[in-house]
Design a protein around this motif. Structure first.
Motif, PDB file in Angstrom:
ATOM      1  N   ALA A   1      38.870  40.053  34.489  1.00 20.79           N
ATOM      2  CA  ALA A   1      39.679  39.379  35.510  1.00 20.79           C
ATOM      3  C   ALA A   1      41.149  39.709  35.303  1.00 20.79           C
TER       4      ALA A   1
ATOM      5  N   ALA B   1      42.603  35.640  40.907  1.00 22.57           N
ATOM      6  CA  ALA B   1      42.191  36.737  40.031  1.00 22.57           C
ATOM      7  C   ALA B   1      41.328  37.740  40.784  1.00 22.57           C
ATOM      8  N   ASP B   2      41.584  39.011  40.504  1.00 20.62           N
ATOM      9  CA  ASP B   2      40.696  40.075  40.969  1.00 20.62           C
ATOM     10  C   ASP B   2      39.623  40.291  39.907  1.00 20.62           C
ATOM     11  N   LEU B   3      38.396  40.446  40.344  1.00 20.78           N
ATOM     12  CA  LEU B   3      37.274  40.596  39.434  1.00 20.78           C
ATOM     13  C   LEU B   3      36.660  41.982  39.545  1.00 20.78           C
TER      14      LEU B   3
ATOM     15  N   TRP C   1      34.932  29.989  32.109  1.00 21.35           N
ATOM     16  CA  TRP C   1      36.206  30.728  32.163  1.00 21.35           C
ATOM     17  C   TRP C   1      37.268  29.979  31.373  1.00 21.35           C
TER      18      TRP C   1
ATOM     19  N   GLN D   1      36.825  38.378  44.068  1.00 19.97           N
ATOM     20  CA  GLN D   1      37.971  37.591  43.628  1.00 19.97           C
ATOM     21  C   GLN D   1      37.523  36.210  43.167  1.00 19.97           C
ATOM     22  N   LEU D   2      38.349  35.632  42.315  1.00 18.12           N
ATOM     23  CA  LEU D   2      38.210  34.236  41.932  1.00 18.12           C
ATOM     24  C   LEU D   2      39.278  33.454  42.680  1.00 18.12           C
TER      25      LEU D   2
END
Length: 530
Positions: free
Chosen positions: A414, A391-393, A281, A367-368
């Motif tokens: 993301a 972050a929403d994935l 990432w 989510q991350l």
């Protein structure tokens, strides 16, 4: 026929409206055709009372609002709430022969911050158009001097449809704008060519109509071949030739999401504890470039099992669990990445750390999360958060599966969460801002082979223990930034990006505010951003 594609352009719309004596009344359809036969006694039409509404870059305005002040002058105004600028009294011409327009506006805007270290003025703003394209030019004044008629932005009118304003004015709303090569070079390359800027809204009024009506460009010189009349009757596909000799082909499956998951070759997917794995990432390409560039003049440190890669960072040694039936994934990765920039009195005022990154998916939401340490650049206070959802994935629904003992997710989109925006990035990004996509590979079998990934050694400006990234790809622009009271990002910041794009607080500065010339880097290093 050309009319099947309707790229409404400013030039053609003005021509049609003025030719019809309608004071730019709608609909303006001349742009549907190129009108090569249009002629008139007057070679040009005068344009008057024009306005240009353009904010340059929302994130940059927010940054200056936190670190200094914005002053409009010579008739220009700024919308409430640190909004866009309006340049007024536009006067110009429309060329009947070439369909080109040139309009100059009154007004200027000065951006001032850090006690004058950042001091830049845009004035003598002009808009020119030709066909479906155009440009915004301006005189750019900095401490290094003044550059006249810098083509700051390219305009794309191909999909812009005109509306009608007061007094019959023609309004071209939200024209997409991108930074030009000349603009990038004039301002020391702090933004890359093609960086998305704020859209522009152009309003013009025809002062007079031609003395002679031009040839109607809508009248074709000859009747086109009717496409509805085929030259011969096609074979009727509805008439079967006989019983099919093979089974029908299965219907095409629904397209998969952007993120892809490696499916299993077995009827039942493997499940169990995670014994190893990696997460790749980059956080945000434009942010990486900003931190290690001449503005923040900083560095990125990777420690504890993290390493720099060509496109960001790799976090390793995953642990956790995977349940194929429930489509749940819990994977935590070792490693820490720390962004440092804007060194003052021996300390960095930009200081953001992400560690213990983890992917959490319950089958419906992913989510991350990470442990976050972020310094407020105004108060210098450091805040720490444990397992903060940053972050929403968007995982491929129902597609989580293992192949040869490995679950692989590639290019997972993301977006920034509300907590990530406010707590990690000091509200300099807005919730929903696009972040770098991520790739995950976790092993359920100690003997399984994980996908390989490239890493890069070396260090960024300033160096660091444990190695640091070179900033990765991207430019000072993208879709956001991080930090204290100001920013530069994409969809809300100048540091999208790009695609967005798309307002922040941990770092600042902008290609369009850095003085051109050899002294720009030295000046930028002294700058204290919000």
């Amino acid at each position: 026929m050309a009319a099947t594609r309707r790229p409404i352009t400013l030039a053609a719309a003005v021509a049609t409206a003025a030719a019809l004596g309608a004071s730019l009344a709608l609909p303006a359809l001349a742009a549907d055709r190129s009108a090569p036969n249009a002629t008139a006694a007057a070679p040009t039409i005068e344009l008057k009372d024009g306005t240009l509404d353009w904010g340059f870059k929302e994130s940059f305005r927010k940054y200056i609002g936190g670190a200094g002040k914005i002053t409009v002058k010579d008739g220009a105004t700024q919308a409430d709430g640190n909004g866009v600028f309006t340049f007024v009294n536009g006067k110009g011409t429309y060329d009947i022969t070439t369909h080109g327009t040139d309009t100059a506006f009154d007004g200027g805007v000065n951006f001032f911050a850090h006690g004058g270290v950042l001091d830049i003025t845009l004035s003598d703003v002009k808009v020119s158009t030709a066909g479906t394209g155009g440009a915004i030019t301006a005189d750019v004044a900095t401490a290094e001097g003044t550059q006249n008629d810098v083509a700051v932005a390219d305009l794309d009118l191909s999909a812009v449809k005109p509306g009608q304003g007061a007094g019959g004015a023609m309004v071209f709303k939200d024209i997409p704008a991108k930074l030009t090569k000349a603009g990038s070079e004039a301002f020391n390359g702090q933004y890359k060519e093609g960086e998305v800027l704020d859209p522009a809204t152009l309003t013009v009024t025809a002062a007079a109509t031609p003395t002679e009506k031009p040839t109607d460009p809508a009248t074709p010189t000859e009747k086109p071949t009717d496409p509805a009349e085929p030259t011969e009757k096609p074979t009727d596909p509805a008439t079967p030739t006989g019983k099919p000799t093979t089974e029908p082909t299965q219907p095409t499956t629904k397209p998969s999401p952007t993120a892809t998951a490696t499916a299993t070759d077995k009827p039942a997917a493997e499940s169990g504890p995670i014994v190893d794995g990696t997460l790749d990432w980059g956080v945000k390409a434009s942010f990486r470039s900003y931190v290690t560039g001449p503005i923040a003049d900083g560095k990125v440190e990777t420690t504890g099992g993290a390493s720099a890669t060509a496109d960001g960072y790799r976090f390793s040694d995953a642990t956790g669990s995977f349940d194929a039936a429930g489509q749940t994934l819990k994977a935590e990765f070792d490693g820490k990445v720390r962004f440092l920039g804007h060194k003052e009195d021996g300390a960095y005022t930009l200081d953001l750390s992400l560690t213990n990154l983890a992917i959490r998916s319950d089958g419906t939401k992913a989510q991350l999360v990470a442990d976050v340490s972020s310094k407020d650049r105004e108060t210098k206070k450091v805040s720490s958060y444990t397992a903060l959802a940053i972050a929403d994935l968007k995982l491929p629904a129902g597609k989580l599966a293992a192949k040869d003992g490995v679950v692989t997710l590639s290019g997972v989109p993301a977006t920034l969460t509300a907590d990530g925006a406010t707590k990690a990035f000091g509200s300099m990004y807005q919730a929903g801002a696009e972040l770098d996509a991520l790739t995950v590979a976790v092993s359920l079998d100690k003997d399984a082979t994980l996908p390989s990934g490239s890493t890069t050694g070396g260090s960024s400006a300033g160096g660091s223990t444990g190695g640091s990234s070179t900033g990765g790809s991207g430019s000072v622009g993208g879709s956001g930034s991080v930090g204290g009271a100001g920013t530069i990002g994409g969809s809300g910041a100048l540091a999208s990006t790009g695609s967005d794009i798309p307002a922040g607080a941990l770092f600042a500065a902008s290609g369009l505010v850095v003085a051109a010339g050899a002294g720009a880097v030295a000046v930028a290093r002294r700058r204290r951003t919000a």
